[in-house]
Motif scaffolding. Structure first.
Motif, PDB file in Angstrom:
ATOM      1  N   ASP A 145       0.816  -1.216   0.000  1.00 41.78           N
ATOM      2  CA  ASP A 145       0.000   0.000   0.000  1.00 41.78           C
ATOM      3  C   ASP A 145       0.850   1.267   0.000  1.00 41.78           C
ATOM      4  N   THR A 146       1.395   1.619   1.149  1.00 40.11           N
ATOM      5  CA  THR A 146       2.046   2.925   1.251  1.00 40.11           C
ATOM      6  C   THR A 146       3.372   2.989   0.496  1.00 40.11           C
ATOM      7  N   GLY A 147       4.085   1.867   0.395  1.00 35.84           N
ATOM      8  CA  GLY A 147       5.327   1.868  -0.370  1.00 35.84           C
ATOM      9  C   GLY A 147       5.100   2.164  -1.844  1.00 35.84           C
ATOM     10  N   PRO A 148       4.185   1.436  -2.518  1.00 38.30           N
ATOM     11  CA  PRO A 148       3.877   1.770  -3.914  1.00 38.30           C
ATOM     12  C   PRO A 148       3.331   3.187  -4.078  1.00 38.30           C
ATOM     13  N   TYR A 149       2.546   3.655  -3.095  1.00 33.05           N
ATOM     14  CA  TYR A 149       2.018   5.012  -3.206  1.00 33.05           C
ATOM     15  C   TYR A 149       3.142   6.041  -3.076  1.00 33.05           C
ATOM     16  N   LEU A 150       4.062   5.814  -2.147  1.00 28.73           N
ATOM     17  CA  LEU A 150       5.213   6.702  -2.030  1.00 28.73           C
ATOM     18  C   LEU A 150       6.006   6.715  -3.334  1.00 28.73           C
ATOM     19  N   ALA A 151       6.210   5.545  -3.940  1.00 28.96           N
ATOM     20  CA  ALA A 151       6.950   5.474  -5.200  1.00 28.96           C
ATOM     21  C   ALA A 151       6.266   6.307  -6.278  1.00 28.96           C
ATOM     22  N   GLN A 152       4.934   6.210  -6.342  1.00 28.48           N
ATOM     23  CA  GLN A 152       4.169   6.977  -7.329  1.00 28.48           C
ATOM     24  C   GLN A 152       4.359   8.479  -7.115  1.00 28.48           C
ATOM     25  N   ARG A 153       4.198   8.919  -5.884  1.00 26.04           N
ATOM     26  CA  ARG A 153       4.275  10.349  -5.589  1.00 26.04           C
ATOM     27  C   ARG A 153       5.710  10.881  -5.703  1.00 26.04           C
ATOM     28  N   PHE A 154       6.681  10.080  -5.245  1.00 21.66           N
ATOM     29  CA  PHE A 154       8.072  10.536  -5.258  1.00 21.66           C
ATOM     30  C   PHE A 154       8.588  10.667  -6.689  1.00 21.66           C
ATOM     31  N   THR A 155       8.165   9.753  -7.558  1.00 22.96           N
ATOM     32  CA  THR A 155       8.581   9.808  -8.959  1.00 22.96           C
ATOM     33  C   THR A 155       8.120  11.098  -9.627  1.00 22.96           C
ATOM     34  N   GLU A 156       7.001  11.655  -9.156  1.00 26.70           N
ATOM     35  CA  GLU A 156       6.487  12.904  -9.726  1.00 26.70           C
ATOM     36  C   GLU A 156       7.479  14.060  -9.569  1.00 26.70           C
ATOM     37  N   LEU A 157       8.408  13.937  -8.603  1.00 25.34           N
ATOM     38  CA  LEU A 157       9.385  15.006  -8.390  1.00 25.34           C
ATOM     39  C   LEU A 157      10.379  15.128  -9.549  1.00 25.34           C
ATOM     40  N   LYS A 158      10.416  14.136 -10.421  1.00 24.17           N
ATOM     41  CA  LYS A 158      11.338  14.205 -11.554  1.00 24.17           C
ATOM     42  C   LYS A 158      11.028  15.379 -12.475  1.00 24.17           C
ATOM     43  N   ASP A 159       9.804  15.944 -12.356  1.00 25.76           N
ATOM     44  CA  ASP A 159       9.468  17.083 -13.214  1.00 25.76           C
ATOM     45  C   ASP A 159      10.028  18.405 -12.671  1.00 25.76           C
ATOM     46  N   HIS A 160      10.612  18.368 -11.465  1.00 17.05           N
ATOM     47  CA  HIS A 160      11.118  19.617 -10.882  1.00 17.05           C
ATOM     48  C   HIS A 160      12.434  20.001 -11.555  1.00 17.05           C
ATOM     49  N   PRO A 161      12.654  21.287 -11.791  1.00 14.33           N
ATOM     50  CA  PRO A 161      13.876  21.725 -12.480  1.00 14.33           C
ATOM     51  C   PRO A 161      15.180  21.319 -11.792  1.00 14.33           C
ATOM     52  N   LEU A 162      15.153  21.085 -10.479  1.00 12.64           N
ATOM     53  CA  LEU A 162      16.382  20.744  -9.754  1.00 12.64           C
ATOM     54  C   LEU A 162      16.634  19.239  -9.647  1.00 12.64           C
ATOM     55  N   VAL A 163      15.654  18.422  -9.987  1.00  9.83           N
ATOM     56  CA  VAL A 163      15.732  16.985  -9.698  1.00  9.83           C
ATOM     57  C   VAL A 163      16.209  16.217 -10.921  1.00  9.83           C
ATOM     58  N   GLY A 164      17.376  15.596 -10.783  1.00  7.80           N
ATOM     59  CA  GLY A 164      17.911  14.791 -11.869  1.00  7.80           C
ATOM     60  C   GLY A 164      17.390  13.380 -11.869  1.00  7.80           C
ATOM     61  N   ASP A 165      17.085  12.856 -10.694  1.00 10.02           N
ATOM     62  CA  ASP A 165      16.531  11.501 -10.583  1.00 10.02           C
ATOM     63  C   ASP A 165      15.854  11.387  -9.232  1.00 10.02           C
ATOM     64  N   ALA A 166      14.828  10.543  -9.152  1.00 11.51           N
ATOM     65  CA  ALA A 166      14.114  10.300  -7.892  1.00 11.51           C
ATOM     66  C   ALA A 166      13.703   8.843  -7.878  1.00 11.51           C
ATOM     67  N   GLU A 167      14.057   8.131  -6.836  1.00 12.21           N
ATOM     68  CA  GLU A 167      13.763   6.703  -6.787  1.00 12.21           C
ATOM     69  C   GLU A 167      13.460   6.272  -5.362  1.00 12.21           C
ATOM     70  N   THR A 168      12.717   5.176  -5.243  1.00 11.97           N
ATOM     71  CA  THR A 168      12.338   4.643  -3.940  1.00 11.97           C
ATOM     72  C   THR A 168      12.556   3.139  -3.897  1.00 11.97           C
ATOM     73  N   CYS A 169      12.590   2.618  -2.675  1.00 13.38           N
ATOM     74  CA  CYS A 169      12.589   1.175  -2.446  1.00 13.38           C
ATOM     75  C   CYS A 169      11.907   0.969  -1.105  1.00 13.38           C
ATOM     76  N   GLY A 170      10.665   0.476  -1.146  1.00 11.78           N
ATOM     77  CA  GLY A 170       9.915   0.383   0.100  1.00 11.78           C
ATOM     78  C   GLY A 170       9.687   1.760   0.672  1.00 11.78           C
ATOM     79  N   PHE A 171      10.128   1.973   1.932  1.00 12.92           N
ATOM     80  CA  PHE A 171       9.949   3.266   2.576  1.00 12.92           C
ATOM     81  C   PHE A 171      11.279   3.982   2.779  1.00 12.92           C
TER      82      PHE A 171
END
Length: 469
Positions: free
Chosen positions: A362-388
């Protein structure tokens, strides 16, 4: 009467003055801290802490990777209180034991899954991950001595790994700043490069290909040292303090092939990764690896009281027990009854609320979904998760992946905006990392993500104002 013994409530300034006068903090520039004053944390509940000025802060680092069950869990305090009244302390030397330590050892053996036929039926207790990794050095070398191969002393680790701050723990780790102080590493410990795709991949190289190449750095080091001299390889399943370095999927299977081929021991340092952090009780299960020793600490009690240890696989335990006689190693607080009682209550709580399952499904996949959205920020070169756990890298140019000059300390600029706006997010160079309490729900993930994006926006605005961008 001085401020330290005055029963009245101390102001923030008084506490900061006493702190600067007497408290030497870990990993701290004390002159710099005295100039600005330490932040005084006074209380906590759930995923939040409060400072002495009444400011609420969302703790996206679980204290220091450890408060998996969240703050304010009365059942853990009650377990400590009850055990303190019954048996506050007794040692585990001189052929003695205590009930909480026995029950916890059995519980951990039950929780540790069998992978590839390897099981963990024995536990050696310590008070921290550092002590546990010192124990690993002693156990590994004793194991090979008993098998008639005393020349097998070399332990291979990775650059930018963290395995503690004692002499052996800091040596096993690959932090250059730590090695520069104290004549480290100690002999017979060596390092290979970390599996950091964003930094070390060749142009056009796929993650799968990089993972295989990174794993084979271990094989090259074994051959350089001599297979008959290598005792073990130690690694975190996901490097935590190094910046949440998540290896490609191809990495760990190839590492397992290599250690099996050369017959060396594998140590999985799960001080950060165990107890639900990656969606499993132990991280080696997630990656399908078959370690011989597993280091744990931190979240076994959710940080409420110090406790660490080593899960000792049957391959090692049988040799130590059947051939070893007295093992001349241990700590005053090995199997401390209060710590073990709190750990038992914590594991019960985590099982009752299925915190590992929530992270996995539940929350791990949701965090991955939301955290990946940060890749659109001008300062973010990469964003990745593993669990929490999650990490993002700040870059000067998204198109080229160019980094900021190190002396700008852009990660620290971002961290300051996080703290100033109610978020604890850690900076490792220009990598920004999180490891929130596993009790966090989806709405709180959204709250955290809004705070992260706000900090990124403020960092961008500051860099633009300073003419850096």
């Amino acid at each position: 009467m001085n401020a330290a013994t005055d029963p009245k409530h101390l102001s923030t300034a008084e506490l900061q003055a006493l702190d600067s006068a007497h408290f030497l903090h870990p990993f701290t520039d004390h002159k710099g801290l005295a100039a600005k004053g330490a932040r005084v944390i006074t209380h906590a509940d759930g995923i939040y802490v409060w400072d002495s000025e009444g400011k609420q802060i969302l703790d996206a680092m679980s204290g220091l990777w450890c408060v998996n069950a969240g703050y304010g869990r009365r059942e853990l305090a009650d377990a400590a209180h009850a055990q303190m009244l019954r048996l506050p302390f007794y040692n585990s030397f001189f052929n003695t034991t205590n009930e909480p330590a026995v029950r916890l050892a059995a519980r951990l053996a039950e929780l540790a899954p069998s992978v590839g036929g390897r099981t963990f039926q024995h536990v050696f207790f310590s008070s921290s991950g550092s002590e546990s990794n010192d124990t690993n050095v002693r156990m590994v070398r004793r194991y090979w001595d008993l098998l008639g191969q005393p020349q097998r002393k070399v332990i291979i680790s990775r650059h930018n790994a963290y395995h503690g701050s004692t002499m052996a723990g800091a040596s096993l780790g690959g932090m250059g700043g730590m090695h520069a102080q104290g004549d480290l590493p100690i002999p017979n410990i060596t390092h290979i490069q970390q599996p950091y795709f964003h930094e070390l991949a060749e142009p056009g190289e796929s993650k799968e290909a990089f993972g295989l190449r990174a794993a084979r750095w271990l094989e090259a080091k074994i051959l350089e040292v001599g297979p008959d001299k290598v005792a073990a390889f130690i690694a975190e399943p996901v490097q935590g303090a190094g910046g949440v370095i998540i290896p490609p999927d191809s990495y760990w299977p190839e590492i397992q092939r290599i250690v099996d081929q050369y017959g060396i021991l594998l140590i999985s340092d799960e001080v950060i990764c165990a107890f639900g952090r990656l969606g499993h009780w132990f991280a080696y299960e997630k990656f399908g690896i078959r370690p011989d020793l597993v280091t744990f600490a931190k979240a076994v009690t959710s940080g409420y009281i110090p406790l660490g240890g080593v899960m000792v696989g049957d391959r090692v335990a049988q040799v130590l027990i059947e051939k070893g006689g007295e093992f001349n190693h241990g700590y005053t607080y090995s199997g401390h009854p209060v710590a073990c009682a709190v750990a038992l209550a914590n594991l019960d709580l985590m099982a009752r609320e299925d915190l590992p399952g929530r992270v996995k499904h539940d929350t791990g996949p949701y965090l991955a979904q939301r955290f990946t959205e940060l890749k659109d920020h001008p300062l973010v070169g990469d964003a990745e998760t593993c669990g929490f756990v999650a990490g993002l890298v700040l870059v000067k140019d998204k198109a080229t992946g160019a980094h900021f000059p190190e002396d700008l300390a852009v990660g620290m600029v971002c961290r300051a905006h996080c703290f100033n706006n109610g978020l604890i997010m850690r900076a490792v160079g220009d990598r920004m990392i999180i490891a929130p309490p596993l009790t966090m729900d989806r709405a709180q993930v959204d709250e955290m993500m809004a705070l992260i994006r706000q900090a990124l926006d403020l960092t961008l605005a500051e860099l633009q104002q300073r003419g850096i961008l």
